[in-house]
Design an enzyme around this catalytic site. Sequence first.
Site, PDB file in Angstrom:
ATOM      1  CG  PHE A   1      -9.659  -5.882  -1.671  1.00 24.21           C
ATOM      2  CD1 PHE A   1      -8.312  -5.458  -1.879  1.00 24.21           C
ATOM      3  CD2 PHE A   1      -9.642  -6.385  -0.416  1.00 24.21           C
ATOM      4  CE1 PHE A   1      -7.398  -5.945  -0.962  1.00 24.21           C
ATOM      5  CE2 PHE A   1      -8.704  -7.030   0.308  1.00 24.21           C
ATOM      6  CZ  PHE A   1      -7.457  -6.667   0.145  1.00 24.21           C
TER       7      PHE A   1
ATOM      8  NE  ARG B   1       9.180  10.482 -10.280  1.00 21.11           N
ATOM      9  CZ  ARG B   1       9.000  11.380 -11.395  1.00 21.11           C
ATOM     10  NH1 ARG B   1       7.882  11.989 -11.652  1.00 21.11           N
ATOM     11  NH2 ARG B   1      10.233  11.816 -11.929  1.00 21.11           N
TER      12      ARG B   1
ATOM     13  CG  LEU C   1       4.856   7.566  -5.569  1.00 20.17           C
ATOM     14  CD1 LEU C   1       3.999   8.082  -4.900  1.00 20.17           C
ATOM     15  CD2 LEU C   1       6.150   8.963  -5.962  1.00 20.17           C
TER      16      LEU C   1
ATOM     17  CB  THR D   1       5.026  -0.205  -1.095  1.00 15.37           C
ATOM     18  OG1 THR D   1       5.182   0.943  -1.880  1.00 15.37           O
ATOM     19  CG2 THR D   1       5.605  -0.250   0.242  1.00 15.37           C
TER      20      THR D   1
ATOM     21  CD  GLU E   1      -8.734  -0.321  -8.804  1.00 11.31           C
ATOM     22  OE1 GLU E   1      -9.749  -0.674  -8.886  1.00 11.31           O
ATOM     23  OE2 GLU E   1      -8.449   0.816  -8.676  1.00 11.31           O
TER      24      GLU E   1
END
Lengths: 327, 688, 182
Positions: free
Chosen positions: B233, B577, B579, B583, B654
């Site tokens: 982070f 885009r 991926l 996730t 973020e």
Amino acid sequence: MKPFRYARARDPQEAVQMVAVDAAASFVAGGTTVLDLMKDDVERPSLLVDINGVAGRAIVRAGDEIAIAALARMSDVADDPEIAKHAPMVANALLQSASPQLRNMASIGGNLMQRTRCSYFRDIVAPCNKRRRGDGCSAIGGENRRHAIFGGSESCICVHASDLAVALAAADATIHTNGPGGTRAIQVSDFYLLPRDTPNVETALHHAELISSVTLSLDPALANSTYVKVRDRAQYEFALVSVAAGMEIVGGTIRAARIALGGVAPIPWRVPEAEAALVGRPATAASYREAAEIALAGARGCGGNDFKVALAANAVVRALEQIGSAA
Amino acid sequence: MNLPLVGAPHDRLDGPAKVTGRATYAADFSPAGLVHAVMVTSEIGNGRIVRIDDAETRRQDGVLAVLTHENARRMHPEGHGFAFALMLLQDDRIRYDRQPIAVVVAESFEQATYAASLLRTTYESEPPITRIEDSADRYTPEEIFDEPADVTRGNPDRAFAGAPVQFKATYSTPVEHHNPIEPSATIAEWEGERLTVHDSTQGVTNARKRLATVFGIPVSNVRVISPFLGGGFGCKGAVWSHVALAAMAARAVGRPVKLVLTRPQMFGSIGYRPRTIQSIALGADRDGRLSCIMHDVLSQTSTFDEFVEPSALVTKMLYAAKNVRTTHTLARVNAATPTFMRAPGEATGSFALESAMDELAYAVDIDPIELRLRNYAERDQSENKPFSSKSLRECYRIGAEKFGWSERDPKPRSMRNGRMLVGMGMATATYPTNRAAASAVVRMNEDGSVVVRSGTQDLGTGSYTVYAQVAAETLDIPIERVRLELGDTDLPPAPLSAGSMTAASVGSAVYEAASALRERLRKGEKAPIEARADAKPQEHERYSKHAFGAQFVRVEVDPDLGEVRVRRMVGAFAAGRILNAKTARSQYLGGMLWGIGMALHEVTRFDERTARIVTANLADYLVPVHADAPDMEAYIVEEEDPHVNPIGVKGIGEIGITGVAAAIANAVYHATGIRVRDLPIACEKLLR
Amino acid sequence: MDSAIPELATAGTLPSAAPAAASILGPGEVQIELEVNGERHELSVEPRVTLLDALRERLKLTGTKKGCDQGTCGACTVLVNDRAIDSCLTLAVMHVGDRITTIEGLASGEQLHPMQAAFVEHDGFQCGYCTPGQVLSAVALVREGRMTGDDAIREQMSGNICRCGAYENILAAVRDGARRMA
């Protein structure tokens, strides 16, 4: 951690004897308080006597009394159907304490012996009269959002950390001990000591005196009870303010009341005047508000915690409303 | 381009390793002969060490070395740019609380910890300055992230004076600490002049360079390994003192040394989000059209180094306004050097700007989304460039629809659930699209299996999986045939995993390498075969590149107890885009949850008399637990961006936190009629 | 009273059966036997060694993580006699005779435990550092029959902090893992 010796006692007498002969010896059950403080260097026992094998963990109801073995875990008591039915504020207090893992570890006796979460107490760099008398209290004039609005002294304004102790104070529970001088029964109201000028002395227990059980006398005000806990996040946090409250209400009139506050004083803070003010009054919002005002009458903030006075009053009203409407 | 616009929601390839405990984090390695180091930190916030008495420490069983400023070797700890100045026991000066002052090495962790506790240090204390309000040592930094600290377009003061609707307010955000659950950890081992380090780092390549500089040895003599990282982070981005101290300790004892920071030490020398005080002034017409925005930021830095929290960068470009001024001022205090923390600048700045926009919406009686649409920036006015793509309107629309924004009665205190006050709030999310040079090698073995190698890291962002997807899709092979090697400086260099730029940087490199490999295979070359790409961003950008989103929040506030609980969150994000849809959604949700912590829980409190942190543990520094998590939904708004980089991705790590604190504060206002401009929104701020 | 106090010892062995007389062990190393994941391990530890450090540093079972060492994060969660505990706040010597399960003991060979599989499928983690503890807490809560709804799961999982913020997915994983375990 300072090196120490370790022994597993086989019965309470042996445990008591082992600790009695060594002024720096401590008991260990769940370990969640003592090991935490040992890592912080706040406690430095020479010998840890493991009491987990000295007695059972039973929770037994006999007539109008429930006896909780001191070695019962917080989760055992929170899950017990008799406790949930006859003393819901005890179960509620436990379920809002710590985390599931810590509740599985911490014993009832150990929970009652928990020490304050005052961050100055836990930071050995900061002066603290509780750690060493005469060093001063860093919380006075320091960061004291979580500190006491009742019962503090010039030497200490910490708050007691246990939720359970607040519920047990409201319940007039009895703490039974086994010590070098034999057995004793101590009311919770006599168990915790105000700091005055000896904040290092926190309870009525003598060295080597071991809590063996806690007994609750059942009554209607305990059966109709709750525990309200106010905090910044939803779980796994000590109370900013908490209230254990119970009422017996018959035909809309309050017959008996039990109220204790947590997060506001160095000890669980019972408010008998507020309880007395409720008795004979109708179970209405006006009665609750009046009792809350009485409960907080002597409260005084020390800067960062000034908000607790109004917050605690509102929490008292909330707790009474919950059981007022439940009755 | 073989890559789909929204990549398949493939399970993480590193998932089985993580759920079985086989994933190895820095502290999990145990080279032969490993010994344990414990860092000792200062007990005061300003002053000097008079004496360190280590006699008792040295007497303890198992103690191998005690390093202090009296015996430490001369190092090169000086800072430059984002390589922050280190505290490597070079002098007796104490600059902040919990500054490293010694290292104790012993055979076991227990021995080292206890021996370290016996060190007796005498100090000469000087009164510290803890609060930026009290600091007279203020200045304007020369630049922020290569941009000027102060920017003006038009004549904002005159525009404000002439605006029919004028709004001014001051917002503040506290010091926050990252607190990844994995504490920073380093295992250092020397073989002659060669140093090998297992480190919990967001950048092996960067760490290698810094360690070489600090020790004055060639970069090629340093190897940094970091296969798994337990969250970062931002606090594991720069190399901090403990990493070099571990290596110094290893050199002193001639054995591999493990140094793991304690949780309280995670509040010491690894950076933090600095406190900010932000003044916002908005000038608008009665229809809410902005003529002017002024955003002046005061934030803290240390007495000896510089980090600027760039809170107003977002303000330059987010809304259309002819007259804009943004300034950044630093105040020096007796604290460690701050650093990047998830969306540095955007998280704090969007709290101020997006709260102010909500306040303006009430002032002109316009729906907050409508107000934002009326001020929609069609191009980046600060850079005078078109956006490479911008789908913010879609984000507002989809977010509002999924959330049920139309059910909101804008009147404060108008909505209830039983005794609880219900509030709905929204805010804009945005984060710039960054990219840095990255290299990757894609190798196809004789059996057709593929290995992708790049010295990047997986912070939990999905690197192991998404680059395998990029390679598999580019080569048109099943993902099961692809294996990633990363987290090692023996691999081709890659940038810091920071600034949400890893996918754009490393993803582009993997794509280019895999494309080259595919081309060669097409031309008849046979495996084993490998291709390398050294991908670089363009030097002259024709476009302004940002991801955008919209945050929606429903809160319930207990009117008597002041407790705020977030009940529902909806985020809609357009970031080019995607991926891997699975996730990516996780990253968005994680950022949004961070916003709850920022809004409601997180604050590092100091004792102003001593500059000592009094919340240096996870019982006093609160981060959200599971019971704080509301029902959360994150929506991927499809966006094709042909300009942003070769694979058309924007960063997603973020943006999820940006706007959330404002959306929650706006919802709390809607629920209660109380505007909280100072984070966190603790119960005492809502008791009336 | 002191007649019952046994001789002090600086080292010794803690047997798994009840001793004839309580012996005082340490502060030097003590020989103990721990049952971890169905295997018996002999090890030598000082009394001050926590269960967590014994697992990680002595038995090299590094799947159990140290996040805070203060009982405030849950990364070190293990099961002791099937109950989830924080292994950082208990001593190794206190667990002779207990059944300890760590994350390494959950899968059978390459076959993931149903809860582990659910965590992978629902992406119930990001960095993975808190994950061993999350999975063990989830297994315990299902086995203890505490799956009474989403609120109950959120409450029961609140002793395991996920700083990546994967709670939404952890919730989905626990729900699904419970179904798979049934």
